[in-house]
Enzyme design. Structure first.
Site, PDB file in Angstrom:
ATOM      1  N   ARG A   1       0.838  -1.206   0.000  1.00  0.00           N
ATOM      2  CA  ARG A   1       0.000   0.000   0.000  1.00  0.00           C
ATOM      3  C   ARG A   1       0.870   1.254   0.000  1.00  0.00           C
ATOM      4  O   ARG A   1       0.428   2.346  -0.307  1.00  0.00           O
ATOM      5  CB  ARG A   1      -0.990  -0.020   1.176  1.00  0.00           C
ATOM      6  CG  ARG A   1      -1.925   1.154   1.209  1.00  0.00           C
ATOM      7  CD  ARG A   1      -3.237   0.901   1.965  1.00  0.00           C
ATOM      8  NE  ARG A   1      -3.104   0.097   3.150  1.00  0.00           N
ATOM      9  CZ  ARG A   1      -2.593   0.508   4.310  1.00  0.00           C
ATOM     10  NH1 ARG A   1      -2.167   1.741   4.435  1.00  0.00           N
ATOM     11  NH2 ARG A   1      -2.533  -0.313   5.342  1.00  0.00           N
TER      12      ARG A   1
ATOM     13  N   TYR B   1     -14.297  19.219 -14.647  1.00  0.00           N
ATOM     14  CA  TYR B   1     -14.841  17.860 -14.638  1.00  0.00           C
ATOM     15  C   TYR B   1     -15.897  17.729 -13.533  1.00  0.00           C
ATOM     16  O   TYR B   1     -15.636  18.076 -12.378  1.00  0.00           O
ATOM     17  CB  TYR B   1     -13.700  16.855 -14.437  1.00  0.00           C
ATOM     18  CG  TYR B   1     -14.185  15.468 -14.156  1.00  0.00           C
ATOM     19  CD1 TYR B   1     -15.017  14.823 -15.050  1.00  0.00           C
ATOM     20  CD2 TYR B   1     -13.836  14.816 -12.980  1.00  0.00           C
ATOM     21  CE1 TYR B   1     -15.487  13.549 -14.782  1.00  0.00           C
ATOM     22  CE2 TYR B   1     -14.296  13.543 -12.710  1.00  0.00           C
ATOM     23  CZ  TYR B   1     -15.133  12.923 -13.608  1.00  0.00           C
ATOM     24  OH  TYR B   1     -15.612  11.668 -13.346  1.00  0.00           O
TER      25      TYR B   1
ATOM     26  N   ASP C   1      -5.442  20.034 -13.719  1.00  0.00           N
ATOM     27  CA  ASP C   1      -5.822  18.728 -14.250  1.00  0.00           C
ATOM     28  C   ASP C   1      -5.401  18.711 -15.718  1.00  0.00           C
ATOM     29  O   ASP C   1      -5.967  19.413 -16.549  1.00  0.00           O
ATOM     30  CB  ASP C   1      -7.340  18.535 -14.096  1.00  0.00           C
ATOM     31  CG  ASP C   1      -7.788  17.139 -14.510  1.00  0.00           C
ATOM     32  OD1 ASP C   1      -7.147  16.552 -15.407  1.00  0.00           O
ATOM     33  OD2 ASP C   1      -8.792  16.650 -13.960  1.00  0.00           O
TER      34      ASP C   1
ATOM     35  N   LYS D   1      -7.544   7.847 -19.027  1.00  0.00           N
ATOM     36  CA  LYS D   1      -7.840   8.409 -20.340  1.00  0.00           C
ATOM     37  C   LYS D   1      -6.664   8.219 -21.308  1.00  0.00           C
ATOM     38  O   LYS D   1      -6.342   7.109 -21.647  1.00  0.00           O
ATOM     39  CB  LYS D   1      -8.221   9.880 -20.168  1.00  0.00           C
ATOM     40  CG  LYS D   1      -9.320  10.114 -19.110  1.00  0.00           C
ATOM     41  CD  LYS D   1     -10.604   9.451 -19.498  1.00  0.00           C
ATOM     42  CE  LYS D   1     -11.821   9.820 -18.673  1.00  0.00           C
ATOM     43  NZ  LYS D   1     -11.737   9.773 -17.244  1.00  0.00           N
TER      44      LYS D   1
END
Ligand SMILES: Cc1ncc(COP(=O)(O)O)c(C=O)c1O
Length: 414
Positions: A70, A127, A205, A230
């Site tokens: 992790r 977004y 972003d 994306k």
């Protein structure tokens, strides 16, 4: 066709992490980076480390010690360094990117930098997932939010001034350029400077532009966020995010968040993302060429407003030509005037896939306002088209027949 439409020519050349192969062009770096050392019998690709934990008895005082997956996984090392190089951090060894389980997890980690009671300024058309998350955090009293038109520097300054005059701070200016889905283009250097003038952190972003067209850290931004889902991964087969910063301390804070909030991706997804990144330059070049051609043809029909930063008619065209180096992206929109007409076109398409998301090899189309969370300033009949790597003529033929069929059905007879 302008240079920007035809040729993908990365504006700058990041230094390779491997100093024995300095100054690779970005297309070469994408292929050559994140590989095992070129020794006899070495594999060409790094292995994927499917492990949740690591042998060890060291205390937490040992730097670089692997403890638990992790926190880190060797599968991440090369690809995280590669993304930092693409975003042109000064030292990708010191500040490799941080991969997250999704773009939203990456966004959450950045919002976590805002102190409780802090203030965030965001674009009106950022977004919608970011918008919904900010609304939730604001409702819970964790922070407050102001939405601005990021094309209007005066409006942004006014908001910052108002906060300062009221004795408040602005902790984070969030930018997206081009924005999703309205494709507004921001004057990034001016906005970054404005954020810093008012003591705010500036996050960008960079999902739509990708680090191949724009490197916000080089323009002074503090944080870059990606939905790796994306363009970077590029095949619509995984969900992943990333944060890139050029500051060791800031990176440590974000890495700490990732460990404790547990927003880590799987090793397999990181491997798939790297495999996707190998072809990013080729995919993007092809998709941008087709997007430019489709935007021109749609606009030439003369009936429906088309938005694409590469069109001279786009209000941000000059700015996009100055800030997006090497192309204008591969997303465009067409406003078909009504939800019914737009839906009819979507239903008539055969090659284009009706689906949300963008940046994959397959062309996707959607009417954004089908989501109630999308701001009402996004036109009801607007389709967002994410252009993939199919042949542009096939994409056009499909669009053209769907437009004709929808209009014949409604009697418009266009
Ligand atoms: C610009 C942008 N940023 C962030 C996200 C969120 O990324 P993810 O879906 O990987 O969580 C998206 C998703 O559509 C996006 O379009």
């Amino acid at each position: 066709m302008a240079d920007h439409d035809t040729a993908f020519t990365p504006a700058s050349t990041p230094a390779s992490a491997d100093t024995s192969t300095p100054q690779l062009r970005v297309e070469s770096l994408l292929v050559a980076a994140a590989r095992p050392a070129p020794e006899e019998n070495a594999p060409v690709n790094d292995p994927v480390h499917f492990t949740s934990t690591f042998h060890g008895t060291a205390t937490d005082a040992v730097p670089g010690q692997r403890v638990y997956a992790r926190m880190s996984n060797p599968t991440f090392d090369g690809p995280e360094r590669l993304l930092a190089e693409l975003e042109q951090v000064r030292d990708a060894e010191a500040t490799p990117a941080l991969f997250f389980g999704s773009g939203m997890a990456a966004i959450t980690a950045v919002l976590h930098l805002v102190p409780v009671g802090g203030h965030v300024v965001v674009p009106r058309h950022a977004y919608q997932g970011l918008g919904s998350l900010l609304d939730q955090l604001a409702e819970a009293g964790q922070l407050s939010v102001t939405r601005v038109d990021l094309r209007d520097l005066d409006e942004v300054r006014e908001v910052l001034d108002q906060r300062r005059n009221a004795g408040g701070t602005v902790d984070l200016l969030w930018l997206e350029s081009p924005t999703n889905p309205m494709l507004e283009v921001a004057d990034l250097p001016a906005l970054v400077a404005l954020a810093h003038e008012y003591g705010a952190l500036c996050a960008v972003d960079n999902t739509f532009a990708t680090p191949l067209l724009q490197q916000p850290l080089r323009l002074g931004a503090d944080v870059v966020v990606h939905s790796v889902t994306k363009y970077l991964a590029g095949h619509s087969d995984l969900i992943m995010g990333a944060v890139v910063v050029d500051d060791v301390e800031l990176r440590a804070r974000l890495a700490g968040h990732r460990t404790l909030f547990g927003a880590i991706p799987s090793a397999m997804d990181v491997y798939l993302a790297l495999r996707g990144m190998r072809t990013l330059a080729l995919r993007l070049e092809r998709a941008m060429d087709s997007a430019a051609e489709l935007a021109r043809r749609l606009e030439a029909r003369g009936s429906d407003p088309v938005r694409y930063p590469g069109l001279a008619s786009h209000e941000g065209h000059a700015l996009a030509a100055a800030t997006l180096q090497g192309g204008f992206g591969a997303v465009l929109t067409v406003d078909l005037g009504s939800a019914a007409r737009a839906d009819a076109v979507v239903h008539g398409l055969r090659l284009w896939t009706p689906a949300t998301s963008l940046g994959g090899v397959e062309s996707l189309v959607e009417r954004r306002r089908r989501f109630s969370s999308e701001p009402s300033t996004v036109p009801e009949g607007m389709l967002r088209l994410s252009v993939g790597i199919e042949h542009a003529e096939d994409l056009w033929a499909d669009l053209d027949q769907a437009l004709r069929a929808a209009d014949a059905q409604s009697g418009a007879g266009r």
